[in-house]
Write a protein that holds these residues in place. Structure first.
Motif, PDB file in Angstrom:
ATOM      1  N   SER A  28     -77.904  -4.884 -20.358  1.00  0.00           N
ATOM      2  CA  SER A  28     -78.537  -4.416 -19.131  1.00  0.00           C
ATOM      3  C   SER A  28     -77.456  -4.045 -18.119  1.00  0.00           C
ATOM      4  CB  SER A  28     -79.439  -5.512 -18.570  1.00  0.00           C
ATOM      5  OG  SER A  28     -78.651  -6.603 -18.123  1.00  0.00           O
ATOM      6  N   PRO A  29     -77.798  -3.246 -17.146  1.00  0.00           N
ATOM      7  CA  PRO A  29     -76.802  -2.870 -16.127  1.00  0.00           C
ATOM      8  C   PRO A  29     -76.231  -4.075 -15.387  1.00  0.00           C
ATOM      9  CG  PRO A  29     -78.732  -1.450 -15.978  1.00  0.00           C
ATOM     10  CD  PRO A  29     -79.053  -2.521 -16.980  1.00  0.00           C
ATOM     11  N   GLU A  30     -77.054  -5.120 -15.208  1.00  0.00           N
ATOM     12  CA  GLU A  30     -76.558  -6.329 -14.543  1.00  0.00           C
ATOM     13  C   GLU A  30     -75.488  -6.999 -15.401  1.00  0.00           C
ATOM     14  OE1 GLU A  30     -79.916  -5.945 -15.187  1.00  0.00           O
ATOM     15  OE2 GLU A  30     -80.491  -5.217 -13.197  1.00  0.00           O
ATOM     16  N   ASP A  31     -75.741  -7.066 -16.718  1.00  0.00           N
ATOM     17  CA  ASP A  31     -74.752  -7.661 -17.617  1.00  0.00           C
ATOM     18  C   ASP A  31     -73.459  -6.851 -17.618  1.00  0.00           C
ATOM     19  OD1 ASP A  31     -76.520  -9.650 -18.300  1.00  0.00           O
ATOM     20  OD2 ASP A  31     -77.145  -8.712 -20.181  1.00  0.00           O
ATOM     21  N   LEU A  32     -73.582  -5.539 -17.614  1.00  0.00           N
ATOM     22  CA  LEU A  32     -72.396  -4.684 -17.587  1.00  0.00           C
ATOM     23  C   LEU A  32     -71.605  -4.886 -16.295  1.00  0.00           C
ATOM     24  CD1 LEU A  32     -73.854  -1.396 -19.072  1.00  0.00           C
ATOM     25  CD2 LEU A  32     -72.297  -2.995 -20.180  1.00  0.00           C
ATOM     26  N   GLU A  33     -72.321  -5.041 -15.186  1.00  0.00           N
ATOM     27  CA  GLU A  33     -71.650  -5.263 -13.905  1.00  0.00           C
ATOM     28  C   GLU A  33     -70.936  -6.611 -13.890  1.00  0.00           C
ATOM     29  OE1 GLU A  33     -70.349  -4.424 -10.090  1.00  0.00           O
ATOM     30  OE2 GLU A  33     -71.320  -3.108 -11.540  1.00  0.00           O
ATOM     31  N   VAL A  34     -71.583  -7.639 -14.422  1.00  0.00           N
ATOM     32  CA  VAL A  34     -70.956  -8.963 -14.488  1.00  0.00           C
ATOM     33  C   VAL A  34     -69.730  -8.916 -15.393  1.00  0.00           C
ATOM     34  CG1 VAL A  34     -71.291 -11.330 -15.311  1.00  0.00           C
ATOM     35  CG2 VAL A  34     -73.060 -10.243 -13.932  1.00  0.00           C
ATOM     36  N   LEU A  41     -61.536  -9.815 -12.607  1.00  0.00           N
ATOM     37  CA  LEU A  41     -61.034 -11.141 -12.244  1.00  0.00           C
ATOM     38  C   LEU A  41     -59.923 -11.578 -13.185  1.00  0.00           C
ATOM     39  CD1 LEU A  41     -61.361 -13.604 -10.400  1.00  0.00           C
ATOM     40  CD2 LEU A  41     -63.041 -14.467 -12.033  1.00  0.00           C
ATOM     41  N   LYS A  42     -60.104 -11.338 -14.485  1.00  0.00           N
ATOM     42  CA  LYS A  42     -59.059 -11.683 -15.450  1.00  0.00           C
ATOM     43  C   LYS A  42     -57.792 -10.885 -15.190  1.00  0.00           C
ATOM     44  CE  LYS A  42     -61.925 -13.191 -19.306  1.00  0.00           C
ATOM     45  NZ  LYS A  42     -62.357 -12.913 -20.678  1.00  0.00           N
ATOM     46  N   PHE A  43     -57.954  -9.593 -14.864  1.00  0.00           N
ATOM     47  CA  PHE A  43     -56.794  -8.758 -14.562  1.00  0.00           C
ATOM     48  C   PHE A  43     -56.055  -9.285 -13.336  1.00  0.00           C
ATOM     49  CE2 PHE A  43     -55.038  -5.204 -12.108  1.00  0.00           C
ATOM     50  CZ  PHE A  43     -54.074  -4.767 -13.005  1.00  0.00           C
ATOM     51  N   LYS A  44     -56.801  -9.649 -12.299  1.00  0.00           N
ATOM     52  CA  LYS A  44     -56.171 -10.177 -11.085  1.00  0.00           C
ATOM     53  C   LYS A  44     -55.462 -11.496 -11.367  1.00  0.00           C
ATOM     54  CE  LYS A  44     -59.257  -7.970  -7.784  1.00  0.00           C
ATOM     55  NZ  LYS A  44     -60.318  -8.167  -6.791  1.00  0.00           N
TER      56      LYS A  44
END
Length: 83
Positions: A28-34, A41-44
């Motif tokens: 779902s778009p929500e899952d993709l956004e999360v 966050l992992k990149f940061k």
């Protein structure tokens, strides 16, 4: 999303032996956004870790080692001259 499943059903039913396809990883778009936020966050975190390692290694440890070498060399030279 329905276009993808319709296309997969058409491809699977084209031949005499239809393919058995498991449902694709349709999120779902929500899952993709999360998931996108999690990747950011992992990149940061990796970037922060790299900066911390740079500061500790290149700004603290290397200069401290060089100062120690100069101090030991200076002390040895001083002892040879005045000894």
């Amino acid at each position: 999303m329905t276009d993808i499943t319709d296309l997969s059903k058409r491809i699977a039913s084209k031949s005499d032996n239809p393919l058995i396809l498991s449902p694709a990883n349709l999120q779902s778009p929500e899952d993709l956004e999360v998931e996108r936020k999690l990747r950011e966050l992992k990149f940061k975190q990796e970037l922060r870790k790299d900066w911390i390692l740079f500061i500790v290694r290149d700004v603290v440890i290397f200069p401290a080692a060089i100062l120690f070498i100069f101090a030991a060399s200076g002390y040895s030279l001083f002892m040879h001259i005045h000894g």
